[in-house]
Every structure is written in structure tokens, then in C-alpha cells.
Design an enzyme around this catalytic site. Structure first.
Site, PDB file in Angstrom:
ATOM      1  N   ALA A  65       0.724  -1.135   0.121  1.00  0.00           N
ATOM      2  CA  ALA A  65       0.102  -0.269  -0.020  1.00  0.00           C
ATOM      3  C   ALA A  65       0.806   1.147  -0.070  1.00  0.00           C
ATOM      4  CB  ALA A  65      -0.907  -0.016   1.551  1.00  0.00           C
ATOM      5  N   GLY A 110       0.465  -4.947   1.075  1.00  0.00           N
ATOM      6  CA  GLY A 110      -0.360  -4.678  -0.031  1.00  0.00           C
ATOM      7  C   GLY A 110      -0.250  -5.792  -1.510  1.00  0.00           C
TER       8      GLY A 110
HETATM    9  N1  CAA Z   1       4.768   3.316  -1.103  1.00  0.00           N
HETATM   10  C1  CAA Z   1       4.916   4.317  -1.670  1.00  0.00           C
HETATM   11  N2  CAA Z   1       6.182   4.323  -2.032  1.00  0.00           N
HETATM   12  C2  CAA Z   1       7.255   3.684  -2.660  1.00  0.00           C
HETATM   13  C3  CAA Z   1       6.501   1.959  -1.695  1.00  0.00           C
HETATM   14  C4  CAA Z   1       5.343   1.749  -0.870  1.00  0.00           C
HETATM   15  N3  CAA Z   1       4.902   0.723  -0.479  1.00  0.00           N
HETATM   16  N4  CAA Z   1       7.154   1.301  -1.923  1.00  0.00           N
HETATM   17  C5  CAA Z   1       8.095   1.567  -3.043  1.00  0.00           C
HETATM   18  N5  CAA Z   1       8.077   3.102  -3.141  1.00  0.00           N
HETATM   19  C6  CAA Z   1       8.404   3.927  -3.898  1.00  0.00           C
HETATM   20  C7  CAA Z   1       9.847   4.731  -3.225  1.00  0.00           C
HETATM   21  O1  CAA Z   1       9.444   5.780  -1.854  1.00  0.00           O
HETATM   22  C8  CAA Z   1      10.840   5.234  -4.203  1.00  0.00           C
HETATM   23  O2  CAA Z   1      10.465   6.038  -4.738  1.00  0.00           O
HETATM   24  P1  CAA Z   1      11.191   7.348  -4.816  1.00  0.00           P
HETATM   25  O3  CAA Z   1      12.215   7.398  -6.770  1.00  0.00           O
HETATM   26  O4  CAA Z   1      10.540   8.802  -4.921  1.00  0.00           O
HETATM   27  O5  CAA Z   1      12.432   8.260  -3.509  1.00  0.00           O
HETATM   28  C9  CAA Z   1      10.151   4.084  -5.652  1.00  0.00           C
HETATM   29  O6  CAA Z   1       9.079   3.689  -4.976  1.00  0.00           O
HETATM   30  C10 CAA Z   1      11.589   3.515  -5.585  1.00  0.00           C
HETATM   31  O7  CAA Z   1      11.836   2.488  -4.378  1.00  0.00           O
HETATM   32  P2  CAA Z   1      13.151   2.102  -3.618  1.00  0.00           P
HETATM   33  O8  CAA Z   1      13.786   3.372  -3.744  1.00  0.00           O
HETATM   34  O9  CAA Z   1      13.436   2.206  -2.378  1.00  0.00           O
HETATM   35  O10 CAA Z   1      13.799   0.823  -4.359  1.00  0.00           O
HETATM   36  P3  CAA Z   1      14.726   0.135  -4.529  1.00  0.00           P
HETATM   37  O11 CAA Z   1      14.735  -0.684  -4.805  1.00  0.00           O
HETATM   38  O12 CAA Z   1      15.986   0.358  -3.036  1.00  0.00           O
HETATM   39  O13 CAA Z   1      13.619  -0.694  -2.584  1.00  0.00           O
HETATM   40  C11 CAA Z   1      12.260  -1.930  -2.077  1.00  0.00           C
HETATM   41  C12 CAA Z   1      12.331  -1.773  -3.054  1.00  0.00           C
HETATM   42  C13 CAA Z   1      13.227  -2.938  -0.747  1.00  0.00           C
HETATM   43  C14 CAA Z   1      10.990  -2.778  -2.090  1.00  0.00           C
HETATM   44  C15 CAA Z   1      11.725  -0.467  -0.854  1.00  0.00           C
HETATM   45  O14 CAA Z   1      11.065   0.286  -2.409  1.00  0.00           O
HETATM   46  C16 CAA Z   1      10.822  -1.335  -0.042  1.00  0.00           C
HETATM   47  O15 CAA Z   1      10.750  -1.532   0.832  1.00  0.00           O
HETATM   48  N6  CAA Z   1       9.345  -0.453  -0.327  1.00  0.00           N
HETATM   49  C17 CAA Z   1       8.318  -0.472   0.558  1.00  0.00           C
HETATM   50  C18 CAA Z   1       7.565  -1.936   1.210  1.00  0.00           C
HETATM   51  C19 CAA Z   1       6.877  -1.835   2.040  1.00  0.00           C
HETATM   52  O16 CAA Z   1       6.623  -1.479   3.684  1.00  0.00           O
HETATM   53  N7  CAA Z   1       5.353  -2.490   2.028  1.00  0.00           N
HETATM   54  C20 CAA Z   1       4.717  -2.835   2.661  1.00  0.00           C
HETATM   55  C21 CAA Z   1       3.949  -1.174   3.137  1.00  0.00           C
HETATM   56  S1  CAA Z   1       2.070  -0.961   3.708  1.00  0.00           S
HETATM   57  C22 CAA Z   1       1.370  -2.090   3.476  1.00  0.00           C
HETATM   58  O17 CAA Z   1       0.724  -2.785   2.133  1.00  0.00           O
HETATM   59  C23 CAA Z   1      -0.155  -2.057   4.513  1.00  0.00           C
HETATM   60  C24 CAA Z   1      -1.218  -3.425   4.399  1.00  0.00           C
HETATM   61  O18 CAA Z   1      -1.188  -3.854   4.419  1.00  0.00           O
HETATM   62  C25 CAA Z   1      -2.096  -2.624   2.952  1.00  0.00           C
END
Ligand code: CAA
Length: 259
Positions: A65, A110
Site C-alpha cells: 500500500a 499489500g
Molecule cells: N509506498 C509508496 N512508495 C513506495 C513504496 C510503497 N509501498 N515502495 C516503494 N516506493 C517508492 C519509493 O519511495 C521510491 O520512490 P522515490 O524514487 O520517489 O524515492 C520508489 O518507489 C523506488 O523505491 P526504492 O528506491 O525504495 O527501491 P529499492 O529497489 O531500493 O527498494 C523495496 C525496493 C525493498 C521494495 C523498497 O522500496 C521498500 O521497502 N518498499 C516498501 C515495502 C513495504 O514496506 N511495503 C508494505 C507497505 S504497508 C502495506 O502494504 C499495508 C497493508 O497491508 C495494506
């Protein structure tokens, strides 16, 4: 209909949905969830579509999400956001057509939850799965606490959710989270091949199987068996049952009409 964050293509009897917000790793914001809601309706109303493939553009399936949208939510808006995701995912899970998740990359939070609302998961060897929510101070909010234990068992689900750890595709296969792992370049072809096999069966029967399995898993065995008998009987009202059985007896080509 045109969507901003989803690409919807029809290939013969198979719909391919691609979540396409690659700059945010296809993170699900409200806008994308609402589009998903609409595209599910579009697919539900299209009698020519017999199976669906769901995938993501770029290096993520869905990275969760949208954290930037969630960051400043309060109790009321947080609950509302969770309800939106859950409603849309439940709609996908209940869609009367089989849905295959072709998990091309990150399926986190998500994203993992979205894949679990699909019927079958095929993963690229590059895919990664996890429920990292507790590392963000929240619980999984789009069904993760409910579908993950149903898929992989209580102990494994609790370990994954409590630790927020991210697992690779081969581990996801080992614990039963995915059905198959293939090389990245083979992923869509593999999903299409599977979708085509399913689309070659009697679509009403496939749809009723989905309903029976999904509903039956929530019921005690006696009620579930009674429900199976109901839908088994229902099949005999279809032209496809007559066609399928006549073709078998007469050794001719079967031709299902979704009727
Ligand atoms: N929400 C919003 N933006 C996100 C995102 C997310 N879940 N995941 C990645 N992005 C964005 C980053 O902020 C980044 O944006 P900018 O370029 O503007 O900085 C872009 O996508 C690229 O991401 P990274 O630079 O972080 O890419 P990476 O290859 O270094 O890392 C990753 C990849 C490990 C997937 C890392 O992006 C990450 O950890 N993302 C979050 C994963 C997460 O925690 N997901 C759970 C969300 S909570 C949820 O889902 C609740 C629910 O159950 C409903």
C-alpha cells in the site's frame, strides 16, 4: 475504459491486468485501488473473458500500500483505507472467473496480499514476498493476517508477519505461498499457458468450482458438501454440460459456449 495506473488488455479469452505505477513500484494508493475496483467490474461484465492474469510493470508486482498516502492517516481515515483495500481484494477473490497472479518482482505488504486474493500464484525467480508492516508500525491491512495463515499455516504466517522478513521465490514455493517459480522471461508465457488451459474448460463449471472452494473453506464439512451438491446440480442446467458430455460420448470436438 482507460485507467491511469492499470493497463487492461484482452488476449482471446484471457484478460491481462498490469498494475502500472512503476515510479512508486506499483504501490497501491486509493486511486489505483478504485481503478482496480472498476476494472474488476468491467471484467465481471465481459462474457468473453474466461480467465484473468494480474501482474505488475517493472521490477515490482506491487511493493505494498502507498506509504506516502498512509503516513498522515488518523484512526478514521486509516480504517477507511483498510476497508477500501479489503473490499476491492474481496471483490477480486470473489470474481466469478479464475485469476492468476504472475508475480514478477516485489510482492510486499499489500502486494503479497493482492497476490493472495488471486486463485493461483506463479512467481518469477526474482520475486520477493513479505508482510513488512510491523516494521512500519502497522498491521497488514488488506487481508494479510487472514489469507496468509489460510495459505501457509498459522506458524509460518505468524513468523513472516511478526518478523517482517522478506523471502525469495524459492522459499515462497517451499511454504506453499506460490504454485510455481519460473525464470523472469518465462513468467507471462507460463501464466498465459495456464490461463489458456483453464479458459479451454467449461467456464461456468470453473466459476462454480471457484465458488465452491472459496465458500466451502469457510464452512463446516457437512454444509460445504451440501453446497457442492447444489452447484453440481446447477451444472446440469448448462448447455456446456450437454456439449461436453455429448462430445465425450460421440468422440467429437468439445465447444464450450459459456452458457
Ligand atoms: N509506498 C509508496 N512508495 C513506495 C513504496 C510503497 N509501498 N515502495 C516503494 N516506493 C517508492 C519509493 O519511495 C521510491 O520512490 P522515490 O524514487 O520517489 O524515492 C520508489 O518507489 C523506488 O523505491 P526504492 O528506491 O525504495 O527501491 P529499492 O529497489 O531500493 O527498494 C523495496 C525496493 C525493498 C521494495 C523498497 O522500496 C521498500 O521497502 N518498499 C516498501 C515495502 C513495504 O514496506 N511495503 C508494505 C507497505 S504497508 C502495506 O502494504 C499495508 C497493508 O497491508 C495494506
Amino acid at each position: 475504459m482507460e485507467y491511469k495506473n492499470i493497463v487492461f488488455q484482452k488476449e482471446d479469452k484471457v484478460a491481462v491486468l498490469t498494475i502500472s505505477r512503476p515510479k512508486a513500484l506499483n504501490a497501491l494508493n486509493s486511486e489505483t485501488l478504485k481503478e482496480l475496483d472498476l476494472v474488476i467490474d468491467e471484467i465481471a461484465n465481459d462474457d468473453e473473458i474466461y480467465a484473468v492474469i494480474l501482474t505488475g510493470e517493472g521490477k515490482a508486482f506491487v511493493a505494498g500500500a502507498d506509504i506516502s498516502e498512509m503516513k498522515d492517516l488518523d484512526v478514521i481515515s486509516g480504517r477507511k483505507f483498510g476497508q477500501l483495500g479489503n473490499r476491492v481484494f474481496r471483490k477480486l477473490e470473489s470474481l466469478e472467473k479464475p485469476v492468476i497472479a504472475a508475480v514478477n518482482g516485489f510482492a510486499l505488504g499489500g502486494g503479497c496480499e493482492l497476490s493472495m486474493a488471486c486463485d493461483i500464484r506463479i512467481a518469477s525467480s526474482k520475486a520477493k514476498f513479505g508482510q513488512p508492516e510491523v516494521g512500519l508500525g502497522i498491521t497488514p491491512g488488506f487481508g494479510g493476517t487472514q489469507r496468509l495463515p489460510r495459505l501457509v499455516g498459522l506458524g509460518m504466517a505468524k513468523e513472516l508477519i511478526y518478523t517482517a522478513k522478506i523471502i525469495k521465490a524459492d522459499e515462497a514455493l517451499r511454504i506453499g505461498l506460490v504454485n510455481k517459480v519460473v525464470e523472469p522471461e518465462e513468467l507471462l508465457a507460463e501464466a498465459r499457458a495456464l490461463a489458456n488451459i483453464i479458459a479451454g474448460q467449461a467456464p461456468i463449471a470453473v466459476s462454480l468450482c471457484k465458488a465452491a472452494i472459496n465458500k466451502g473453506m469457510q464452512l463446516d464439512i457437512d454444509s460445504a458438501i451440501a453446497y457442492e451438491a447444489e452447484i453440481f446440480g446447477e451444472c446440469f442446467s448448462t448447455e456446456d454440460q450437454k456439449n461436453g458430455m455429448t462430445a465425450f460420448i460421440e468422440k467429437t470436438e468439445k465447444c464450450f459456449k459459456n452458457k
